[in-house]
Design a protein around this motif. Structure first.
Motif, PDB file in Angstrom:
ATOM      1  N   GLU A 198       3.404  -4.430  -5.384  1.00 43.95           N
ATOM      2  CA  GLU A 198       4.815  -4.598  -5.028  1.00 43.95           C
ATOM      3  C   GLU A 198       5.108  -6.049  -4.651  1.00 43.95           C
ATOM      4  O   GLU A 198       6.174  -6.598  -4.993  1.00 43.95           O
ATOM      5  CB  GLU A 198       5.179  -3.671  -3.874  1.00 43.95           C
ATOM      6  CG  GLU A 198       5.223  -2.197  -4.253  1.00 43.95           C
ATOM      7  CD  GLU A 198       5.396  -1.287  -3.058  1.00 43.95           C
ATOM      8  OE1 GLU A 198       5.897  -0.162  -3.242  1.00 43.95           O
ATOM      9  OE2 GLU A 198       5.030  -1.701  -1.925  1.00 43.95           O
ATOM     10  N   THR A 199       4.171  -6.673  -3.959  1.00 44.65           N
ATOM     11  CA  THR A 199       4.343  -8.072  -3.562  1.00 44.65           C
ATOM     12  C   THR A 199       4.377  -8.982  -4.779  1.00 44.65           C
ATOM     13  O   THR A 199       5.227  -9.883  -4.886  1.00 44.65           O
ATOM     14  CB  THR A 199       3.201  -8.496  -2.623  1.00 44.65           C
ATOM     15  OG1 THR A 199       3.180  -7.641  -1.478  1.00 44.65           O
ATOM     16  CG2 THR A 199       3.374  -9.938  -2.169  1.00 44.65           C
ATOM     17  N   LEU A 202       7.701  -8.663  -6.564  1.00 44.23           N
ATOM     18  CA  LEU A 202       8.730  -9.467  -5.893  1.00 44.23           C
ATOM     19  C   LEU A 202       8.575 -10.940  -6.235  1.00 44.23           C
ATOM     20  O   LEU A 202       9.554 -11.650  -6.471  1.00 44.23           O
ATOM     21  CB  LEU A 202       8.630  -9.290  -4.372  1.00 44.23           C
ATOM     22  CG  LEU A 202       9.387  -8.151  -3.695  1.00 44.23           C
ATOM     23  CD1 LEU A 202       9.234  -8.266  -2.182  1.00 44.23           C
ATOM     24  CD2 LEU A 202      10.864  -8.160  -4.073  1.00 44.23           C
ATOM     25  N   ALA A 203       7.330 -11.398  -6.259  1.00 40.90           N
ATOM     26  CA  ALA A 203       7.056 -12.807  -6.558  1.00 40.90           C
ATOM     27  C   ALA A 203       7.541 -13.166  -7.958  1.00 40.90           C
ATOM     28  O   ALA A 203       8.093 -14.256  -8.171  1.00 40.90           O
ATOM     29  CB  ALA A 203       5.566 -13.081  -6.423  1.00 40.90           C
ATOM     30  N   ARG A 204       7.377 -12.265  -8.902  1.00 39.42           N
ATOM     31  CA  ARG A 204       7.841 -12.523 -10.268  1.00 39.42           C
ATOM     32  C   ARG A 204       9.364 -12.651 -10.308  1.00 39.42           C
ATOM     33  O   ARG A 204       9.912 -13.476 -11.056  1.00 39.42           O
ATOM     34  CB  ARG A 204       7.391 -11.391 -11.192  1.00 39.42           C
ATOM     35  CG  ARG A 204       5.907 -11.384 -11.501  1.00 39.42           C
ATOM     36  CD  ARG A 204       5.549 -10.295 -12.516  1.00 39.42           C
ATOM     37  NE  ARG A 204       4.143 -10.392 -12.878  1.00 39.42           N
ATOM     38  CZ  ARG A 204       3.177  -9.700 -12.273  1.00 39.42           C
ATOM     39  NH1 ARG A 204       3.484  -8.870 -11.269  1.00 39.42           N
ATOM     40  NH2 ARG A 204       1.920  -9.851 -12.651  1.00 39.42           N
ATOM     41  N   ARG A 205      10.033 -11.856  -9.508  1.00 45.10           N
ATOM     42  CA  ARG A 205      11.500 -11.855  -9.529  1.00 45.10           C
ATOM     43  C   ARG A 205      12.090 -13.105  -8.879  1.00 45.10           C
ATOM     44  O   ARG A 205      13.189 -13.542  -9.250  1.00 45.10           O
ATOM     45  CB  ARG A 205      12.018 -10.607  -8.820  1.00 45.10           C
ATOM     46  CG  ARG A 205      11.663  -9.305  -9.527  1.00 45.10           C
ATOM     47  CD  ARG A 205      12.033  -8.096  -8.683  1.00 45.10           C
ATOM     48  NE  ARG A 205      13.478  -8.025  -8.443  1.00 45.10           N
ATOM     49  CZ  ARG A 205      14.053  -7.137  -7.636  1.00 45.10           C
ATOM     50  NH1 ARG A 205      13.301  -6.261  -6.982  1.00 45.10           N
ATOM     51  NH2 ARG A 205      15.356  -7.142  -7.466  1.00 45.10           N
ATOM     52  N   PRO A 345       0.093  -7.400   2.521  1.00 39.60           N
ATOM     53  CA  PRO A 345       0.059  -6.306   1.542  1.00 39.60           C
ATOM     54  C   PRO A 345      -1.289  -5.583   1.602  1.00 39.60           C
ATOM     55  O   PRO A 345      -2.297  -6.137   2.043  1.00 39.60           O
ATOM     56  CB  PRO A 345       0.230  -7.029   0.204  1.00 39.60           C
ATOM     57  CG  PRO A 345       0.816  -8.361   0.542  1.00 39.60           C
ATOM     58  CD  PRO A 345       0.272  -8.716   1.885  1.00 39.60           C
ATOM     59  N   THR A 346      -1.300  -4.347   1.155  1.00 40.06           N
ATOM     60  CA  THR A 346      -2.525  -3.553   1.130  1.00 40.06           C
ATOM     61  C   THR A 346      -2.724  -2.971  -0.262  1.00 40.06           C
ATOM     62  O   THR A 346      -1.811  -2.964  -1.097  1.00 40.06           O
ATOM     63  CB  THR A 346      -2.476  -2.405   2.145  1.00 40.06           C
ATOM     64  OG1 THR A 346      -1.359  -1.554   1.849  1.00 40.06           O
ATOM     65  CG2 THR A 346      -2.335  -2.933   3.566  1.00 40.06           C
ATOM     66  N   HIS A 347      -3.923  -2.482  -0.502  1.00 42.23           N
ATOM     67  CA  HIS A 347      -4.243  -1.814  -1.758  1.00 42.23           C
ATOM     68  C   HIS A 347      -4.039  -0.315  -1.613  1.00 42.23           C
ATOM     69  O   HIS A 347      -4.286   0.254  -0.541  1.00 42.23           O
ATOM     70  CB  HIS A 347      -5.696  -2.085  -2.148  1.00 42.23           C
ATOM     71  CG  HIS A 347      -5.980  -3.520  -2.454  1.00 42.23           C
ATOM     72  ND1 HIS A 347      -5.686  -4.098  -3.674  1.00 42.23           N
ATOM     73  CD2 HIS A 347      -6.542  -4.509  -1.696  1.00 42.23           C
ATOM     74  CE1 HIS A 347      -6.059  -5.368  -3.660  1.00 42.23           C
ATOM     75  NE2 HIS A 347      -6.572  -5.646  -2.476  1.00 42.23           N
TER      76      HIS A 347
END
Length: 498
Positions: A198-199, A202-205, A345-347
């Motif tokens: 998910e992180t 977001l970074a791509r966006r 963030p977690t896995h």
């Protein structure tokens, strides 16, 4: 082994702040004799005896409140090892500090209190060298319910569900983000509890632009000179990805999980989601050639330069951001950052487990303590509410009691983000690195082949096979001669295993 962070606590403490501490020492603290002079012996896994930082951080206030108790620091290591390998004889191996501590704990004049690193705690517990604290906690009704779960549960994990130590402070990391960059991209802010996937989405966006004007979405470190191979440890640690087997004799990197990690990192790099690593030498040259009037002290900080929208920072780095914003008017080209933090963030495979979460001041009572009452008195003192209230005002680390886990200086940010995740267990690798002091060189082989993947010279799985083969050869060298420097030439001559 972690080095001390030399940050002195002010020597002068207001009398008004000392009153509750003195009261705490006089009630329910075991031995209430305040006249008889006694000695409390303390040893650390560093093993170097008297240390100004240790006294300022942990014992200074206790000694003030208990003038009849003399703190004596126990030295278990020769001073020459404090200053590194330069003073050691050729071929001499540094003694294992933990083994030296264990010898002292079982000696004729043992320390009463011992302070260790998190990874060392289980060794002492399994060796029956520490006193279980749960009965003492129950007897004195010492409240530990207010402890940060990551701290108290992490300590219990090292003691098979029981408490053999307490830690008054901890250090941790969180994900910091630039609100303006998200607003400009029309992307929602990060939130607590995100997964790594998910992180990265977001970074791509939020990433946009080209060339020198490129805005990146994520970085493992705010510093432009960081090394991705080592920086991504915070990503791999919760997955319990191992480089070696339990004995440190065979490599374990030729696996689907390692391949998935490397492909993920390469994809983020190729998509320009993460800023490229800058050569430290070129960074220094540019800094030296910059006109002093145009000098920006944060030009090599991707976050403070607003080049990256999200990055990972330790709690101690918050001050740098706050101070930069306060001084913005005097820094040419710098725009104050509107920021906040969320939990790391977690896995999905390891929910609730973070990467860099550690504890400072993990202390237990030696099972053979000569002065166990004062040892417990001391541990209660530095883990009590009054100590936490005092240190929360002056300490750059986080106090373990949630009640005093609050932003300083009127700041308003999500400080709980630093306390939400449990520490990743690195017990097995810690033991290997402790026993085989030159094995770190095998990781350097991995860094070299990882660079080949980033440069597109080879695929991730082939590179991992290469690391596996070269690493096995290097481990054999260390097995034959544990003190030897690895012959990289011989290692790189090994063909890729098919």
């Amino acid at each position: 082994m972690k080095k001390w962070i030399h940050r002195a606590v002010p020597l002068t403490i207001a009398v008004s702040m000392m009153v509750p501490l003195l009261a705490a020492c006089s009630k329910g603290q075991g031995n209430t004799d305040t006249k008889t002079e006694r000695v409390l012996r303390i040893a650390t896994s560093m093993g170097f005896g008297d240390d100004d930082y240790f006294r300022q951080q942990f014992t200074e206030v206790f000694e003030f409140a208990n003038p009849n108790i003399k703190i004596e620091m126990v030295q278990t290591m020769d001073d020459k090892y404090r200053y590194g390998y330069g003073r050691m004889a050729p071929g001499e191996k540094m003694p294992d500090p933990l083994e030296q501590l264990k010898k002292a704990m079982e000696g004729d004049n043992p320390p009463d209190v011992v302070m260790v690193n998190y990874e060392q705690l289980n060794d002492l517990v399994s060796s029956n060298l520490l006193t279980q604290l749960d009965p003492k906690i129950a007897q004195d009704k010492f409240d530990v319910s207010d402890y940060v779960p990551a701290v108290i549960d992490g300590i219990k994990k090292q003691g098979d569900g029981k408490l053999y130590a307490l830690s008054p402070t901890f250090y941790s990391s969180a994900l910091i983000y630039n609100k303006k960059m998200f607003d400009e991209a029309g992307v929602p802010y990060p939130k607590d509890g995100m997964t790594w996937d998910e992180t990265f989405d977001l970074a791509r966006r939020v990433a946009k632009g080209e060339g020198d004007n490129r805005k990146y979405g994520f970085a493992f470190s705010p510093y432009s000179g960081g090394d991705l191979f080592y920086s991504m440890d915070i990503y791999t640690a919760p997955l319990q990805l191992r480089v070696f087997d339990d004995k440190g004799e065979k490599m374990t990197v030729d696996s689907d999980q390692w391949e998935k990690v490397w492909k993920t990192m390469v994809q983020l790099n190729n998509e320009k989601i993460m800023p490229p690593v800058q050569d430290p030498r070129q960074m220094k040259e540019r800094m030296m050639s910059t006109n002093p009037e145009d000098f920006n002290p944060f030009q090599h900080d991707d976050f403070l330069s607003s080049r990256v929208a999200m990055t990972i920072i330790g709690y101690g780095q918050i001050d740098q951001i706050v101070n930069a914003n306060k001084s913005a008017a005097n820094i040419k080209g710098f725009t104050p950052i509107d920021w906040n933090v969320v939990s790391l963030p977690t896995h999905q495979e390891a929910p609730g487990v973070g990467g860099y979460i550690g504890m400072n001041g993990i202390m237990g009572i030696n099972a053979k303590a000569q002065n166990p009452d004062d040892a417990w008195k001391f541990i209660k003192f530095i883990n009590g509410e009054d100590w936490a209230r005092l240190k929360s005002k002056s300490n750059q680390q986080l106090v373990s009691r949630k009640k005093y886990l609050k932003p300083k200086d009127g700041l308003d940010f999500n400080i709980e983000a630093f306390a939400k995740l449990a520490p990743a267990n690195r017990q097995d690798d810690y033991k290997i690195y402790r026993e085989k002091q030159n094995i770190y060189q095998v990781r350097d082989i991995g860094r070299n082949v990882f660079q080949e993947v980033l440069q597109g010279k080879t695929g991730a799985r082939d590179a991992l096979k290469k690391w596996q083969s070269q690493g096995d050869a290097a481990l054999q060298q260390l097995k034959d001669n544990p003190n030897a420097q690895i012959d990289m030439g011989a290692a790189t001559a090994v063909p890729i295993a098919k």
